[in-house]
Scaffold this motif. Structure first.
Motif, PDB file in Angstrom:
ATOM      1  N   ALA A   1      36.698  40.168  36.708  1.00  0.00           N
ATOM      2  CA  ALA A   1      36.727  39.238  37.839  1.00  0.00           C
ATOM      3  C   ALA A   1      36.222  37.863  37.414  1.00  0.00           C
ATOM      4  N   LYS A   2      35.163  37.854  36.593  1.00  0.00           N
ATOM      5  CA  LYS A   2      34.607  36.589  36.102  1.00  0.00           C
ATOM      6  C   LYS A   2      35.611  35.883  35.181  1.00  0.00           C
ATOM      7  N   ALA A   3      36.279  36.657  34.337  1.00  0.00           N
ATOM      8  CA  ALA A   3      37.285  36.084  33.435  1.00  0.00           C
ATOM      9  C   ALA A   3      38.425  35.456  34.238  1.00  0.00           C
ATOM     10  N   PHE A   4      38.862  36.142  35.262  1.00  0.00           N
ATOM     11  CA  PHE A   4      39.953  35.633  36.098  1.00  0.00           C
ATOM     12  C   PHE A   4      39.548  34.309  36.750  1.00  0.00           C
ATOM     13  N   GLU A   5      38.304  34.290  37.253  1.00  0.00           N
ATOM     14  CA  GLU A   5      37.778  33.079  37.900  1.00  0.00           C
ATOM     15  C   GLU A   5      37.655  31.928  36.888  1.00  0.00           C
ATOM     16  N   ASN A   6      37.134  32.219  35.692  1.00  0.00           N
ATOM     17  CA  ASN A   6      37.005  31.187  34.655  1.00  0.00           C
ATOM     18  C   ASN A   6      38.360  30.617  34.264  1.00  0.00           C
ATOM     19  N   ALA A   7      39.352  31.494  34.124  1.00  0.00           N
ATOM     20  CA  ALA A   7      40.688  31.036  33.739  1.00  0.00           C
ATOM     21  C   ALA A   7      41.307  30.185  34.838  1.00  0.00           C
ATOM     22  N   ARG A   8      41.100  30.606  36.089  1.00  0.00           N
ATOM     23  CA  ARG A   8      41.683  29.861  37.215  1.00  0.00           C
ATOM     24  C   ARG A   8      41.109  28.448  37.296  1.00  0.00           C
ATOM     25  N   LYS A   9      39.807  28.323  36.999  1.00  0.00           N
ATOM     26  CA  LYS A   9      39.180  26.993  36.997  1.00  0.00           C
ATOM     27  C   LYS A   9      39.813  26.079  35.951  1.00  0.00           C
ATOM     28  N   ARG A  10      40.373  26.696  34.912  1.00  0.00           N
ATOM     29  CA  ARG A  10      40.995  25.923  33.841  1.00  0.00           C
ATOM     30  C   ARG A  10      42.509  25.877  33.978  1.00  0.00           C
ATOM     31  N   GLY A  11      42.999  26.296  35.144  1.00  0.00           N
ATOM     32  CA  GLY A  11      44.429  26.169  35.436  1.00  0.00           C
ATOM     33  C   GLY A  11      45.302  27.298  34.937  1.00  0.00           C
ATOM     34  N   HIS A  12      44.707  28.472  34.673  1.00  0.00           N
ATOM     35  CA  HIS A  12      45.491  29.604  34.171  1.00  0.00           C
ATOM     36  C   HIS A  12      45.328  30.810  35.098  1.00  0.00           C
ATOM     37  N   ILE A  13      46.364  31.626  35.151  1.00  0.00           N
ATOM     38  CA  ILE A  13      46.275  32.907  35.852  1.00  0.00           C
ATOM     39  C   ILE A  13      46.305  33.997  34.792  1.00  0.00           C
ATOM     40  N   LEU A  14      45.210  34.711  34.659  1.00  0.00           N
ATOM     41  CA  LEU A  14      45.139  35.782  33.659  1.00  0.00           C
ATOM     42  C   LEU A  14      45.920  36.997  34.135  1.00  0.00           C
ATOM     43  N   ARG A  15      46.608  37.616  33.196  1.00  0.00           N
ATOM     44  CA  ARG A  15      47.217  38.922  33.445  1.00  0.00           C
ATOM     45  C   ARG A  15      46.183  39.951  33.019  1.00  0.00           C
ATOM     46  N   THR A  16      45.530  40.622  33.969  1.00  0.00           N
ATOM     47  CA  THR A  16      44.389  41.483  33.649  1.00  0.00           C
ATOM     48  C   THR A  16      44.698  42.963  33.841  1.00  0.00           C
ATOM     49  N   ILE A  17      44.028  43.786  33.025  1.00  0.00           N
ATOM     50  CA  ILE A  17      44.132  45.241  33.131  1.00  0.00           C
ATOM     51  C   ILE A  17      42.724  45.822  32.988  1.00  0.00           C
ATOM     52  N   HIS A  18      42.326  46.641  33.950  1.00  0.00           N
ATOM     53  CA  HIS A  18      41.045  47.345  33.841  1.00  0.00           C
ATOM     54  C   HIS A  18      41.302  48.626  33.056  1.00  0.00           C
ATOM     55  N   ALA A  19      40.739  48.724  31.849  1.00  0.00           N
ATOM     56  CA  ALA A  19      41.080  49.862  30.990  1.00  0.00           C
ATOM     57  C   ALA A  19      39.915  50.256  30.103  1.00  0.00           C
ATOM     58  N   ASP A  20      39.727  51.559  29.971  1.00  0.00           N
ATOM     59  CA  ASP A  20      38.810  52.136  28.988  1.00  0.00           C
ATOM     60  C   ASP A  20      39.597  52.228  27.678  1.00  0.00           C
ATOM     61  N   TRP A  21      39.038  51.706  26.602  1.00  0.00           N
ATOM     62  CA  TRP A  21      39.747  51.691  25.317  1.00  0.00           C
ATOM     63  C   TRP A  21      40.224  53.067  24.881  1.00  0.00           C
ATOM     64  N   ARG A  22      39.432  54.088  25.155  1.00  0.00           N
ATOM     65  CA  ARG A  22      39.745  55.417  24.630  1.00  0.00           C
ATOM     66  C   ARG A  22      41.029  55.980  25.227  1.00  0.00           C
ATOM     67  N   TRP A  23      41.420  55.431  26.392  1.00  0.00           N
ATOM     68  CA  TRP A  23      42.681  55.836  27.027  1.00  0.00           C
ATOM     69  C   TRP A  23      43.510  54.598  27.336  1.00  0.00           C
ATOM     70  N   LEU A  24      43.470  53.657  26.407  1.00  0.00           N
ATOM     71  CA  LEU A  24      44.096  52.343  26.621  1.00  0.00           C
ATOM     72  C   LEU A  24      45.565  52.455  27.009  1.00  0.00           C
ATOM     73  N   ASN A  25      46.283  53.335  26.322  1.00  0.00           N
ATOM     74  CA  ASN A  25      47.729  53.405  26.533  1.00  0.00           C
ATOM     75  C   ASN A  25      48.135  54.119  27.823  1.00  0.00           C
ATOM     76  N   GLN A  26      47.153  54.657  28.540  1.00  0.00           N
ATOM     77  CA  GLN A  26      47.447  55.128  29.904  1.00  0.00           C
ATOM     78  C   GLN A  26      47.672  53.944  30.835  1.00  0.00           C
ATOM     79  N   ASN A  27      47.033  52.819  30.527  1.00  0.00           N
ATOM     80  CA  ASN A  27      47.091  51.637  31.394  1.00  0.00           C
ATOM     81  C   ASN A  27      47.947  50.515  30.821  1.00  0.00           C
ATOM     82  N   VAL A  28      48.093  50.497  29.500  1.00  0.00           N
ATOM     83  CA  VAL A  28      48.865  49.446  28.837  1.00  0.00           C
ATOM     84  C   VAL A  28      50.183  50.052  28.380  1.00  0.00           C
TER      85      VAL A  28
END
Length: 271
Positions: A97-124
């Motif tokens: 959420a903080k990353a999204f807010e920081n990017a928006r302040k700089r004029g970007h919309i982040l494409r974000t995924i909430h993911a645990d690395w150990r099962w990364l490919n379940q979400n990515v």
């Protein structure tokens, strides 16, 4: 904004006994996350790093990058501004959420995924030219099985000629010589101190002290450089090049950080 986000870290009666890969997800509480950018100091870090990561990615013709440890978004934003296509993942929703807010302040919309690395490919569900895992993030995994599984997940989401860029603190210096980190590169905030409070072969507990008197802790696994290199090769990476504090040949006996570039491309022949 989370209504019931924890306001205090909790390591229990014996903080040195907490050696758990999941712990970071609750330890990056809102107050700590809000201060994380003070610790990093985006402008200071930009000067220290220069275009190291941008150059390494461009040298390999990478265009599509997965930032698997987005944190508060520093590298995702840097790469977006350099023209890369970036997807930003993190295991901690407050950080995302903080990353999204920081990017928006700089004029970007982040494409974000909430993911645990150990099962990364379940979400990515995509393949990338490069995976970056920066900010000493891999150190949050305390179990070898978790580290192996995570590297295998990173490997699987890379294209056949992709590259993994993963950094780590120089724990060898802490473990062997008790060398205190200089913080010239990663943690550039003027009013912040990050120092080891306890170090043994399976735990590095760091204390973060801020200008307003607040303190936070993180329990991490002290990864040795050669160990990380070996794990990368054992999960299938063909070549691993390691840099010290963004230099190919580092003169300082003890750089603060190591950066590993692990190539997936099959070299064939002489291996």
């Amino acid at each position: 904004m989370q209504q019931h986000a924890s306001t205090q870290q909790n390591y229990g009666d014996d903080p040195l006994a907490v050696r758990d890969s999941e712990k970071y997800q609750e330890e990056y509480i809102e107050g700590f996350v809000d201060k994380w950018d003070e610790l990093i100091d985006w402008d200071g870090r930009s000067k220290a790093e220069g275009e190291f990561f941008i150059q390494k990615l461009r040298e390999r013709g990478a265009k599509k990058v997965l930032d698997v440890a987005t944190g508060t978004g520093y590298h995702s934003v840097q790469l977006l501004e350099a023209g890369f296509e970036v997807t930003s993942a993190d295991g901690n929703p407050v950080m995302l959420a903080k990353a999204f807010e920081n990017a928006r302040k700089r004029g970007h919309i982040l494409r974000t995924i909430h993911a645990d690395w150990r099962w990364l490919n379940q979400n990515v569900h995509d393949l990338y030219d490069a995976v970056i895992c920066l900010g000493n993030s891999f150190t949050h995994l305390h179990e070898e099985a978790d580290r192996r599984k995570t590297l295998a997940e990173f490997y699987a989401t890379l294209k056949h000629d992709g590259v993994l860029i993963l950094d780590q603190r120089n724990y060898d210096a802490l473990l062997d010589h008790q060398v205190q980190p200089t913080h010239n590169y990663y943690y550039c905030g003027d009013s912040v101190r990050a120092e080891p409070e306890h170090v043994d072969e399976s735990l590095a507990r760091f204390k973060y002290s801020f200008g307003d008197g607040s303190t936070y802790h993180l329990n991490m696994f002290p990864l040795r450089k050669a160990y990380v290199q070996r794990l990368m090769q054992e999960v299938g990476f063909q070549r691993v090049d390691t840099y010290g504090d963004f230099q190919e040949t580092y003169r300082e006996a003890e750089p603060d950080f190591f950066i590993h570039l692990a190539e997936k491309a099959y070299l064939g022949g002489n291996g």
